[in-house]
Enzyme design. Structure first.
Site, PDB file in Angstrom:
ATOM      1  N   GLY A 319       0.700  -1.075   0.086  1.00 61.00           N
ATOM      2  CA  GLY A 319      -0.022  -0.025   0.139  1.00 61.00           C
ATOM      3  C   GLY A 319       0.876   1.261   0.075  1.00 61.00           C
ATOM      4  N   SER A 320       0.313   2.346   0.644  1.00 61.21           N
ATOM      5  CA  SER A 320       1.062   3.701   0.495  1.00 61.21           C
ATOM      6  C   SER A 320       2.317   3.667   1.133  1.00 61.21           C
ATOM      7  CB  SER A 320       0.107   4.775   1.040  1.00 61.21           C
ATOM      8  OG  SER A 320      -0.831   4.779   0.161  1.00 61.21           O
ATOM      9  N   THR A 321       2.819   2.726   1.990  1.00 61.11           N
ATOM     10  CA  THR A 321       4.122   2.825   2.525  1.00 61.11           C
ATOM     11  C   THR A 321       5.182   2.783   1.371  1.00 61.11           C
ATOM     12  OG1 THR A 321       4.106   0.529   2.937  1.00 61.11           O
ATOM     13  CG2 THR A 321       3.633   1.853   4.816  1.00 61.11           C
TER      14      THR A 321
END
Length: 675
Positions: A319-321
């Protein structure tokens, strides 16, 4: 001379020659046996006359980095039998069975086996050993033994692993360093006759065992306790399937802590500690009994799952990491700067036929700089960065940061993640990878990549072993730092750390904020892939954090797999865990927090009163919060604009800082998202 005499003489000559040849052959054979094969036959004879009982060597001790004991040995005893020496086997079996609380038939079978030596029972107590010795049963020997023991129970169990009944490593550090930990067994030798009975004269021999070498880990016991406590709380609070917490020193790749929950106790690895159906529920004694008698094939599968180290054995979509990697590539290749401007209208329109939305499509972020886009975790911004880089360059950075290959950490079962080959990467794949979807990584890969951002741009090989010493404590081997490759410049690293600090101070990672600790990081929320498809209602929430950003000492990664307590956003459930861990780690390292002037102004002078949003639509609530410089999040991934707010956290009237995230609860069904 008659013919009969001639025949007789020939017979005598033949007999003489035959005798001479026979004598020569006999002497030759005797010489061969005595001189040429003499040593071999003497050894075989000695084997037949002697019987030896192995005396197990002490296995090496496993320490943390500060020489605190994590795995050791406790004195124990093993009962051996020499069946040929035992008289009245039934009577003696009854005595032994009573002392050792064993089945009589099992003991009788062991003392009547047709072999020279047989184990009756391993690892008995000293009290029982003394009782057996006091019986003075001929043919029964009690030998000193060592049992592997983990003094802290389930502490760091996925790192340490366990051994089998013969003290050979089967999992974890016990497996990967088995050849170092295993010593050389000693021998207790006795002479016996052809019936395997001990000879009466004194001819015993005893050879001392040699202890194995000790392993000193990079793990810090205090930080491991901190990680395990926070991981367990996150598991239970969020009713999650798994929780992984990793702490790494970014400057040398040392793993300071690695916690996976649920876990197991290596002292009794065949006992379940958590409910298999609801893995966030620890089992009490009654629950353990409930699973005690299930079929072994089912139980073995459940046990195997409890032994798996999620941090290195499992893949997940970050995801956004992963936007940290996209940002690093964009800044390094100079396709963007901090002031680069983007416009979010809620949808990605650059790729025909692809339906990609920003998480806040119903109230788009509008015009924003790259830094603001990172703070907002805006998918449109990072898709634009990915498209500027192009497939080839983006794929190059994915590989440079170590994704798609094993890190080489010395633990069992590491996987390499899943990266789409460059020739199969289309624009839509490039777009999704830019915000962490369509790529699978392991937590150990992710924390290693983030550490490269933190340390000035060097991807380090993660270390779990610090050094090896002998049983006297003398250093035998030291595990040196290893730089795999340089991935970004120091300038890019420094600039990106400032951006990540702003994400925690002002953006979606605000729940990781700790005043004065200069924490930077990025949230992540991704729908979980099961059997090749995105599963409705199943998510992985994560947060990658670095502290302090002006001189990084610790990198933390928190991954919460399948939270089921209602909220699943990484910024809401993983960021607070990471914030607590990073603060605790820096406190342990004697870090002195200092409030910047901006922090003082932000928290002392700019508090905002949270409005009452109940009963209005999500669209209205979003605009109302934006006007007073507050952010929001909902547990509904793609809500409808007319959906009503039914509850909020914090409550109306609460004073919060600027850009604080307000949780809004709507009446709807959760769909897909990546944030």
């Amino acid at each position: 001379m008659t013919s009969s005499s001639i025949i007789s003489k020939k017979r005598l000559v033949f007999i003489l020659i035959f005798c001479i040849i026979s004598i020569v052959l006999f002497i030759s054979r005797l010489v061969h046996i005595q001189l040429i094969q003499g040593l071999e036959f003497r050894e075989k004879a000695l084997e037949q006359w002697s019987r030896n009982i192995p005396v197990p060597a002490k296995r090496g001790i496993i320490y943390d980095r500060n020489k605190n004991t994590l795995a050791t040995n406790i004195s124990s005893y093993t009962v051996w039998s020499r069946p040929a020496d035992i008289l009245d086997a039934k009577k003696q079996s009854k005595k032994i069975a009573d002392v050792l609380d064993m089945d009589l038939e099992e003991v009788y079978e062991n003392v009547t086996k047709k072999q020279s030596l047989s184990i009756i029972k391993k690892w008995i107590s000293k009290e029982d050993a003394d009782k057996i010795r006091s019986l003075k049963i001929k043919g029964i020997e009690v030998v000193d033994d060592n049992k592997r023991y983990y003094p802290l129970g389930n502490f760091a169990s996925h790192i340490l692993g366990f051994t089998d009944i013969d003290n050979f490593g089967l999992y974890g550090i016990e497996k990967t360093y088995d050849s170092k930990l295993t010593g050389v067994n000693g021998r207790w030798i006795k002479m016996v006759d052809g019936k395997q009975k001990q000879l009466p004269y004194e001819n015993e021999g005893f050879f001392e065992p040699q202890s194995g070498d000790n392993i000193v880990l990079t793990i810090d016991e205090t930080m491991q306790h901190l990680a395990e406590k926070e991981a367990l709380q996150a598991l239970v609070k969020n009713k999650a399937k798994n929780v992984s917490v990793i702490l790494m020193d970014p400057n040398n790749g040392d793993l300071l802590a690695m916690a996976t929950k649920p876990d197991y106790d290596p002292n009794n690895r065949n006992k379940l500690l958590f409910n298999p159906e609801e893995s966030w529920k620890p089992l009490d004694s009654e629950g353990i009994d409930e699973y005690k008698d299930i079929p072994w094939d089912k139980k073995s599968k459940l046990l195997y799952e409890s032994w798996r180290n999620f941090s290195i054995n499992d893949n997940y979509e970050p995801g956004s990491t992963f936007k940290i990697i996209t940002a690093a590539a964009g800044l390094e290749e100079k396709v963007i700067t901090e002031e680069s401007t983007f416009h979010c209208d809620g949808y990605v329109t650059q790729i025909k036929g692809a339906k990609i939305k920003c998480w806040r499509y119903y109230n788009p972020h509008g015009s924003q700089t790259f830094v603001e886009g990172a703070q907002n975790s805006c998918n449109e911004v990072f898709v634009s960065v990915g498209l500027k880089l192009g497939e080839e360059k983006m794929h190059e950075y994915v590989e440079k940061f170590g994704f798609g290959e094993k890190t080489g950490i010395n633990l069992t079962g590491e996987t390499s993640g899943i990266v789409r080959p460059l020739k199969q990467m289309k624009k839509v794949n490039l777009a999704t990878v830019s915000f962490g979807q369509g790529i699978s990584v392991t937590p150990i890969q992710m924390v290693s990549a983030i550490s490269a951002v933190a340390n000035g741009g060097n991807l380090m090989k993660p270390k779990i072993m610090k050094e090896i010493t002998n049983h006297k404590g003398e250093l035998l081997e030291e595990n040196e730092d290893s730089i795999i490759r340089n991935v970004i410049s120091k300038d890019t690293s420094k600039r990106l750390l400032k951006i990540l600090e702003s994400v925690v101070f002002k953006g979606s990672g605000s729940k990781a904020y700790k005043a004065g600790y200069k924490i930077g990081g990025k949230t992540g929320t991704a729908q979980k892939v099961i059997d090749g498809r995105y599963a409705n209602g199943k998510y992985i929430a994560s947060f990658a954090g670095i502290a302090p950003v002006d001189d990084p000492k610790v990198v933390a990664l928190v991954v919460i797999d399948e939270p089921s307590a209602g909220v699943y956003y990484g910024g809401q459930i993983a960021a607070p865990v990471a914030g607590n861990i990073l603060k605790g780690a820096l406190d342990y390292l004697d870090y002195i927090p200092k409030l910047s002037q901006e922090e003082k102004d932000e928290y002392e002078n700019n508090l905002i009163l949270v409005p009452d949003l109940k009963g209005i639509s999500i669209s209205e609530a979003s605009k109302k919060l934006k006007e007073i410089e507050l952010n929001h999040i909902t547990y509904i991934v793609t809500p409808k604009e007319e959906d009503k707010v039914i509850d909020q956290i914090p409550k109306a009237g609460t004073e919060v800082k600027k850009d604080e995230i307000i949780e809004l609860y709507l009446k709807n069904k959760p769909l897909n998202n990546n944030r």
